[in-house]
Design a protein around this motif. Structure first.
Motif, mmCIF file in Angstrom:
data_model
loop_
_atom_site.group_PDB
_atom_site.id
_atom_site.type_symbol
_atom_site.label_atom_id
_atom_site.label_comp_id
_atom_site.label_asym_id
_atom_site.label_seq_id
_atom_site.Cartn_x
_atom_site.Cartn_y
_atom_site.Cartn_z
ATOM 1 N N LEU A 129 9.187 2.836 -66.936
ATOM 2 C CA LEU A 129 8.726 4.001 -67.693
ATOM 3 C C LEU A 129 7.793 3.659 -68.845
ATOM 4 N N GLY A 130 7.830 2.414 -69.325
ATOM 5 C CA GLY A 130 6.978 2.057 -70.443
ATOM 6 C C GLY A 130 7.707 2.154 -71.775
ATOM 7 N N PRO A 131 7.025 1.762 -72.864
ATOM 8 C CA PRO A 131 7.671 1.639 -74.168
ATOM 9 C C PRO A 131 7.475 2.829 -75.107
ATOM 10 N N ASP A 132 6.883 3.935 -74.635
ATOM 11 C CA ASP A 132 6.602 5.031 -75.558
ATOM 12 C C ASP A 132 7.891 5.756 -75.940
ATOM 13 N N ALA A 133 7.814 6.581 -76.959
ATOM 14 C CA ALA A 133 9.005 7.237 -77.518
ATOM 15 C C ALA A 133 9.693 8.134 -76.506
ATOM 16 N N ARG A 134 8.918 8.872 -75.708
ATOM 17 C CA ARG A 134 9.521 9.777 -74.714
ATOM 18 C C ARG A 134 10.318 8.972 -73.690
ATOM 19 N N ALA A 135 9.750 7.864 -73.212
ATOM 20 C CA ALA A 135 10.443 7.034 -72.234
ATOM 21 C C ALA A 135 11.720 6.444 -72.820
ATOM 22 N N LEU A 136 11.643 5.955 -74.032
ATOM 23 C CA LEU A 136 12.822 5.341 -74.655
ATOM 24 C C LEU A 136 13.932 6.367 -74.899
ATOM 25 N N GLU A 137 13.552 7.571 -75.245
ATOM 26 C CA GLU A 137 14.555 8.640 -75.424
ATOM 27 C C GLU A 137 15.239 8.952 -74.098
ATOM 28 N N MET A 138 14.457 9.007 -73.017
ATOM 29 C CA MET A 138 15.048 9.266 -71.710
ATOM 30 C C MET A 138 15.959 8.120 -71.288
ATOM 31 N N ILE A 139 15.528 6.889 -71.500
ATOM 32 C CA ILE A 139 16.345 5.737 -71.131
ATOM 33 C C ILE A 139 17.677 5.760 -71.874
ATOM 34 N N ASP A 140 17.654 6.114 -73.148
ATOM 35 C CA ASP A 140 18.898 6.227 -73.924
ATOM 36 C C ASP A 140 19.849 7.240 -73.290
ATOM 37 N N ALA A 141 19.287 8.352 -72.803
ATOM 38 C CA ALA A 141 20.115 9.396 -72.187
ATOM 39 C C ALA A 141 20.668 8.969 -70.828
ATOM 40 N N LEU A 142 19.942 8.086 -70.124
ATOM 41 C CA LEU A 142 20.326 7.725 -68.755
ATOM 42 C C LEU A 142 21.317 6.565 -68.673
ATOM 43 N N ARG A 143 21.431 5.752 -69.710
ATOM 44 C CA ARG A 143 22.318 4.586 -69.625
ATOM 45 C C ARG A 143 23.727 4.992 -69.205
ATOM 46 N N GLY A 144 24.261 4.259 -68.208
ATOM 47 C CA GLY A 144 25.596 4.565 -67.708
ATOM 48 C C GLY A 144 25.629 5.714 -66.728
ATOM 49 N N GLY A 145 24.470 6.282 -66.408
ATOM 50 C CA GLY A 145 24.389 7.376 -65.442
ATOM 51 C C GLY A 145 24.275 6.879 -64.012
ATOM 52 N N SER A 146 23.655 7.672 -63.162
ATOM 53 C CA SER A 146 23.550 7.354 -61.733
ATOM 54 C C SER A 146 22.086 7.330 -61.301
ATOM 55 N N TYR A 147 21.810 6.532 -60.269
ATOM 56 C CA TYR A 147 20.459 6.510 -59.699
ATOM 57 C C TYR A 147 20.545 6.455 -58.180
ATOM 58 N N VAL A 148 19.533 6.994 -57.529
ATOM 59 C CA VAL A 148 19.417 6.959 -56.071
ATOM 60 C C VAL A 148 17.965 6.693 -55.708
ATOM 61 N N THR A 149 17.749 5.786 -54.777
ATOM 62 C CA THR A 149 16.418 5.499 -54.241
ATOM 63 C C THR A 149 16.271 6.214 -52.906
ATOM 64 N N LEU A 150 15.255 7.039 -52.772
ATOM 65 C CA LEU A 150 15.033 7.830 -51.558
ATOM 66 C C LEU A 150 13.711 7.403 -50.923
ATOM 67 N N ARG A 151 13.781 6.812 -49.747
ATOM 68 C CA ARG A 151 12.574 6.322 -49.065
ATOM 69 C C ARG A 151 12.135 7.293 -47.974
ATOM 70 N N LEU A 152 10.913 7.758 -48.075
ATOM 71 C CA LEU A 152 10.322 8.627 -47.074
ATOM 72 C C LEU A 152 9.502 7.764 -46.121
ATOM 73 N N THR A 153 9.826 7.782 -44.844
ATOM 74 C CA THR A 153 9.030 7.039 -43.877
ATOM 75 C C THR A 153 7.788 7.849 -43.524
ATOM 76 N N SER A 154 6.835 7.210 -42.867
ATOM 77 C CA SER A 154 5.549 7.858 -42.591
ATOM 78 C C SER A 154 5.677 9.084 -41.700
ATOM 79 N N SER A 155 6.706 9.140 -40.854
ATOM 80 C CA SER A 155 6.839 10.262 -39.931
ATOM 81 C C SER A 155 7.603 11.439 -40.517
ATOM 82 N N MET A 156 8.163 11.287 -41.707
ATOM 83 C CA MET A 156 9.001 12.340 -42.292
ATOM 84 C C MET A 156 8.171 13.456 -42.923
ATOM 85 N N TYR A 157 8.844 14.523 -43.241
ATOM 86 C CA TYR A 157 8.313 15.620 -44.055
ATOM 87 C C TYR A 157 8.051 15.074 -45.447
#
Length: 296
Positions: A129-157
């Protein structure tokens, strides 16, 4: 075994796949495909789609249109109404796209908010996200939360939608490379998502909860479009990288689309957990449960 199956098996060879999709002039090839895919010539379109079908399991039965002007026209196809029901339960956050689930789990409590692109390949949200204030504020809010990686293949919608009722407050576009984002590359290129072109979408649910979606572009047609920003975000984009927004979306409403298969990273603060059956390798459709609010 038919020729199509043989070609698909060949494409799955890790060393060959990595060589063909990464050890090439990625930027030049991506610009070429962006031009080539838009050629409105029946012979070019039909030949291109025949090659595409040979390497993928392309299914157009759900497409709104039955014929296409170009390869690009097929890439960005819309679906028939009603083929992606939206889970309306208030405690459910739905998948924003059709995808294969990749790395997922808990965001680190460390200062960089570490997550994983593949087993053994961590990356810090501070790099994504980078080092700017908005990114750092979001990172503070997300620590300890959840993440999911979603991969779209070339044939998908290739369209993506709001995972809940929310407001898009800001977009930060990050220029970058166009590495392939398939599992083969993710196991070989460290911090890959932090290297590629990407757009950080700063979102807020109706109750004020912050969310983050990061569509990541990749090789070939590395371009994304957002309904709230009337420009194509790609290597040729020369406008401002900080794009204030105030776009309201209902759950399941379309937010934008990729002009080729790629990846969407979903991040939530503490208070959410992965929905049942969501795990690496799971195929999910837009509108199906992705995350659920944890009991109070």
């Amino acid at each position: 075994m038919n020729i199509s199956r043989q070609l698909q098996r060949l494409a799955l060879n890790e060393d060959l796949n990595f060589l063909l999709t990464n050890r090439v002039p990625r930027a030049a090839l991506t610009r070429f495909m962006g031009w080539f895919s838009r050629i409105r010539n029946p012979w070019v379109r039909d030949a291109s789609m025949a090659v595409w079908r040979a390497f993928t399991e392309l299914d157009l039965s759900e497409a709104k249109k039955t014929s296409f002007h170009s390869l690009h026209d097929c890439f960005v196809r819309e679906l028939k109404p009603g083929v992606r029901p939206i889970d309306a339960r208030a405690d459910v956050m739905v998948s924003p796209c059709d995808a294969i689930v990749g790395a997922c789990g808990r965001i680190g409590d460390d200062p960089t908010a570490q997550v994983f692109q593949a087993k053994g390949f961590p990356y810090p949200l501070t790099d994504l996200l980078g080092p700017d204030a908005r990114a750092l504020e979001m990172i503070d809010a997300l620590r300890g939360g959840s993440y999911v990686t979603l991969r779209l293949t070339s044939s998908m919608y290739h369209h993506f939608h709001a995972p809940d009722s929310l407001t898009l407050e800001h977009v930060t576009f990050h220029c970058g490379d166009t590495w392939n984002v398939n599992p083969i590359a993710l196991k070989r290129i460290e911090h890959l998502f932090c290297k590629n072109e990407r757009a950080a979408l700063y979102l807020r649910q109706d109750d004020g909860t912050p969310l983050l979606l990061v569509p990541v572009a990749a090789i070939l047609v590395a371009s994304m479009r957002l309904r709230a920003v009337d420009v194509a975000l790609n290597a040729q984009y020369r406008g401002p990288h900080e794009l204030p927004c105030n776009a309201r979306y209902g759950k399941g409403q379309e937010m934008g689309w990729f002009e080729h298969g790629s990846t969407i990273l979903v991040f939530t603060p503490p208070g959410f957990h992965l929905a049942d059956s969501v795990d690496a390798g799971h195929r999910i459709r837009m509108g199906e449960p992705l995350l659920k609010r944890s009991p109070a």
